[in-house]
Design a protein around this motif. Sequence first.
Motif, short mmCIF file in Angstrom:
data_model
loop_
_atom_site.label_atom_id
_atom_site.label_comp_id
_atom_site.label_asym_id
_atom_site.label_seq_id
_atom_site.Cartn_x
_atom_site.Cartn_y
_atom_site.Cartn_z
N SER A 125 36.04 32.23 66.45
CA SER A 125 36.53 32.91 65.25
C SER A 125 35.45 32.96 64.19
O SER A 125 34.41 32.30 64.30
CB SER A 125 37.75 32.17 64.70
N LYS A 126 35.73 33.69 63.13
CA LYS A 126 34.80 33.79 62.01
C LYS A 126 34.50 32.40 61.44
O LYS A 126 33.35 32.06 61.17
CB LYS A 126 35.40 34.69 60.92
N SER A 127 35.51 31.57 61.30
CA SER A 127 35.32 30.22 60.75
C SER A 127 34.47 29.35 61.66
O SER A 127 33.61 28.60 61.19
CB SER A 127 36.68 29.55 60.54
N THR A 128 34.70 29.45 62.96
CA THR A 128 33.89 28.68 63.91
C THR A 128 32.44 29.14 63.87
O THR A 128 31.52 28.32 63.89
CB THR A 128 34.45 28.82 65.33
N LEU A 129 32.23 30.45 63.79
CA LEU A 129 30.86 30.98 63.69
C LEU A 129 30.18 30.44 62.43
O LEU A 129 29.00 30.08 62.46
CB LEU A 129 30.87 32.50 63.66
N HIS A 130 30.92 30.36 61.36
CA HIS A 130 30.37 29.83 60.11
C HIS A 130 29.97 28.35 60.29
O HIS A 130 28.92 27.92 59.82
CB HIS A 130 31.38 30.01 58.98
N ARG A 131 30.81 27.57 60.97
CA ARG A 131 30.47 26.16 61.25
C ARG A 131 29.23 26.06 62.12
O ARG A 131 28.40 25.19 61.94
CB ARG A 131 31.65 25.44 61.91
#
Length: 172
Positions: A125-131
């Motif tokens: 997800s977008k959040s995982t990519l950010h992490r």
Amino acid sequence: MAILLPQELRQPLPMIVGNIDYTDFQDTLERISELISLSGIDKIVMQRAVDDAEKIAREKYEEPGEFPGLDYHSQIENQKRADLALRIMIIKELKGLAFRPLSCALAESQLLQWFCKIDKIQIPSKSTLHRYEKMFAEEMIHDLIHELIVAASTPPSEEGENQILLLEEEIS
């Protein structure tokens, strides 16, 4: 600690005919993937991920000798996550995409899934990519990607020798 991740068998990519831009991009990704393995960059980031996970897990124990170490499954998961993060950040840099469009591109593109070693339909997800972006220093990723792009633009030697990237500094 040794890198435990077994060699993976990946499905071959479909042959795309008549689109030189796609073919060039595929050739670039195949070359970068080869260079990541030959240079040992993948092993460096995987080892760092396991070391970081062990450090975090060790802090939960009151006595230093109490920590039994990460179990095999945890080591493998940390190694896979680090390799995925590295490859996704390379794609992010090459394509110049923000996280949401990057997540969509990963879901849509068999080529990007192949490069990132995504073997099931579970796109980050977008959040995982950010992490994932936070796992590495921005300067380190830019330097690494620059070296990979330069090396990928150089064809492999005729003798079939492995080309090894000589990083100016160790990845930290």
